[in-house]
Design a protein around this motif. Structure first.
Motif: not given
Lengths: 260, 349
Positions: A161-171, B66-71, B97-101, B106-109
């Motif tokens: 879950e931490e790995a997913a968060a560092t990739l930009g995933a919200g909770r 800033v939470p990790p997902e926005h760093r 995908r998490c960043r809206g691609v 996303a698959r192609e990249q």
């Protein structure tokens, strides 16, 4: 080299096995096989079976919708008083189902705390309805699901879950795309337990929803009723319940629960 | 894309207090023994551990809260943590995908990233079907695919066997050189640190004890840990010209003249051992006792006790000649030209 099993363990173990298996064998032996096809297609029988399958499945869906988030809250959030909540969740597990039924009546009954409001606002009355059966079954079965899913969550590696968060995933995304797939087998196991418990529910159902054929009379209720009038009918109903339970367990065990 | 951070994390039995800076394109290695707090520092940078004090600033923007997902900080974890239920390509596409691609793009990249990692034919495989080296590259691709402003690597090569490690290190080095953002790498292996990083930050017990490039660290270690890592004998003492008093009253003669608190370092290969006191002896001669003998490459590493502890490297032939064994008394010598001294001041870099 296999060690010899001490007699002090072997004797009670065999007795225990016999105790669990003999009644099932008795059921098989006493089943009126010759009239079975005819009895199986009786309308009352089919109605009870259909109602049982429907309500148990609906109750399981309700438990999944509410129980998985509840398990997540207990396992992952920093909620204060989590231990108390966990204890409260397991109360229906040890509560006699009849008491559960009475409690449900007091809350969801026509003059109950929530029931009165439901009746006045939406014209909905749960007791003595099919929806009431679902409520009663869900109340009794949900702890099985919550406990199984919470265990799976505790066993799952939160670092994914931490790995997913560092990739930009919200909770929410983390939960949906990482946590849920990781605990999938645990959720499935919990759902099977929950469904089996709902299918066999008797006490809370008869107290809260009554015993109306076609509407609230599930298989266990039909078995109980039949026992007083027609023993063979009760045996056939029991056989069907047994076969359905074992079949579901066998199928899901292979598919979801893995070996061992 | 420069990093400036002071990381303070307090635990009941441990305090981390580390300052870190990294320029765009620079690779900084956090080097230290197990339990030094390297991984905690990395997790604090990523936002997975809250700071008790200090700051994290990336491109002039404060990220402490800033939470990790926005760093937008990419992390390659020690055991990679590839999602077991997703294929390699979907693992790499996850961040996009998490960043809206959209899914197809996303698959192609992600496929393009796998191609760059020479893994295009593994794209459909699940993580458990990949070898260690392949999983490492997928993890790197997954972190880089989101174009992070800072890349963090936690012991990126520790889980690999020696052979794979060599290849993967070269491969990783090439990708780090191409990365435009700053990189912080955590490792306990000095070789990884020196091969991959532009600058080393040595951390012990939650504190920075030395920083510098590979030459400065290997040539002038400042703690026993660093000296052991780079294979030098290290002593702290007080210099008066060419003479340095170490370990109480023992005097070492060094090549360069210093004054005040200094370190003296010399390699084990500079120590010669004799059965009898050598005649016309070099300046640094002392009686010692052999505490341990171990094989080190094609030589034997002899651990000596005596007025100063020291390690000496000798050839197996010389060891047989001298009858070297644990407990044997010998004479050790070091030529003054082999012993370097440098100021011990309090600066760490």
């Amino acid at each position: 080299m296999r060690s010899r099993t001490p007699l002090a363990l072997a004797v009670p173990a065999v007795l225990g096995l016999a105790f669990l298996v003999l009644p099932l064998a008795g059921l098989l032996i006493r089943t009126p096989w010759s009239t079975l096809p005819q009895r199986l297609t009786e309308p009352g029988m089919l109605a009870a079976l259909r109602l049982s399958l429907l309500t148990a499945t609906l109750a399981t869906l309700v438990c999944l919708a509410l129980g998985v988030p509840l398990a997540w809250l207990l396992a992952r959030s920093g909620l204060p008083g989590r231990r108390l909540f966990r204890a409260l969740v397991t109360v229906p597990l040890v509560l006699p189902p009849v008491v559960g039924g009475v409690a449900l009546l007091l809350v969801f009954g026509r003059r109950g705390l929530v029931g009165e409001w439901l009746d006045a606002t939406f014209g909905v009355s749960l007791p003595f309805s099919t929806a009431g059966v679902v409520v009663a079954e869900a109340f009794v079965a949900m702890p099985f699901l919550v406990i199984a899913v919470e265990g799976a969550l505790r066993g799952a590696d939160a670092r994914y879950e931490e790995a997913a968060a560092t990739l930009g995933a919200g909770r929410w995304t983390v939960f949906r795309r990482v946590t849920l797939p990781l605990i999938g087998p645990g959720v499935a196991a919990g759902a099977v337990l929950c469904w089996a418990r709902a299918l066999g529910e008797f006490g809370a159902t008869i107290t809260f929803a009554g015993n109306f054929p076609g509407r609230t009379q599930t298989m266990p209720l039909a078995v109980y009723l039949a026992l007083e009038q027609d023993l063979d009918a009760a045996i056939v109903l029991s056989m069907v319940l047994l076969v359905v339970s074992v079949a579901i367990l066998a199928v899901l065990r292979d598919r979801w629960l893995g070996a061992g | 894309m420069s990093l400036d951070a002071r990381l303070v994390v307090r635990r009941p039995d441990f305090t981390l207090d580390v300052s870190l800076a990294a320029a765009p394109g620079e690779v900084v290695a956090l080097l230290g023994p197990n339990g030094a707090g390297k991984t905690t520092a990395l997790r604090a940078l990523a936002g997975l551990v809250a700071l008790d004090d200090g700051h994290v600033e990336l491109d002039g923007r404060r990220l402490d809260r800033v939470p990790p997902e926005h760093r937008r900080i990419g992390v390659v974890f020690q055991d990679y943590l590839l999602f077991p239920h997703l294929s390699a390509v979907d693992n790499v596409a996850f961040g996009l995908r998490c960043r809206g691609v959209p899914r197809a793009r996303a698959r192609e990249q992600a496929r393009e990233w796998l191609r760059r990692m020479a893994l295009e034919d593994q794209s459909g495989k699940r993580p458990r079907q990949l070898s260690g080296g392949q999983a490492q590259r997928v993890a790197l691709a997954r972190a880089l695919a989101t174009e992070p402003r800072l890349l963090l690597l936690d012991e990126p090569l520790a889980a690999l066997d020696a052979r794979t490690r060599l290849e993967t290190r070269a491969h990783l080095g090439a990708h780090l050189r191409d990365h435009h953002g700053a990189t912080v790498l955590v490792t306990h292996d000095p070789l990884d640190a020196m091969m991959l990083a532009d600058r080393l930050v040595v951390v012990e017990d939650g504190r920075v004890v030395q920083t510098g490039d590979a030459a400065a660290i290997t040539g002038r270690p400042r703690t026993d840990y660093v000296a052991r890592l780079v294979g030098l004998n290290l002593y702290r003492g007080t210099a008066d010209g060419h003479t340095v008093r170490v370990a109480g009253d023992f005097a070492l003669t060094t090549a360069s003249a210093q004054h005040g608190a200094v370190f003296v370092a010399f390699p084990p290969s500079a120590v010669a051992l004799y059965a009898e006191r050598p005649a016309g002896s070099p300046r640094n001669t002392w009686p010692a006792e052999i505490a341990a003998v171990a094989r080190q490459g094609d030589r034997l590493r002899i651990e000596l006790t005596g007025p100063i502890p020291a390690a000496a490297d000798v050839t197996p032939a010389a060891a047989v000649d001298l009858g070297l064994a644990t407990g044997r008394r010998v004479w050790a010598t070091v030529k003054a030209t082999e012993a370097t001294s440098y100021p011990a001041g309090t600066d760490v870099g």
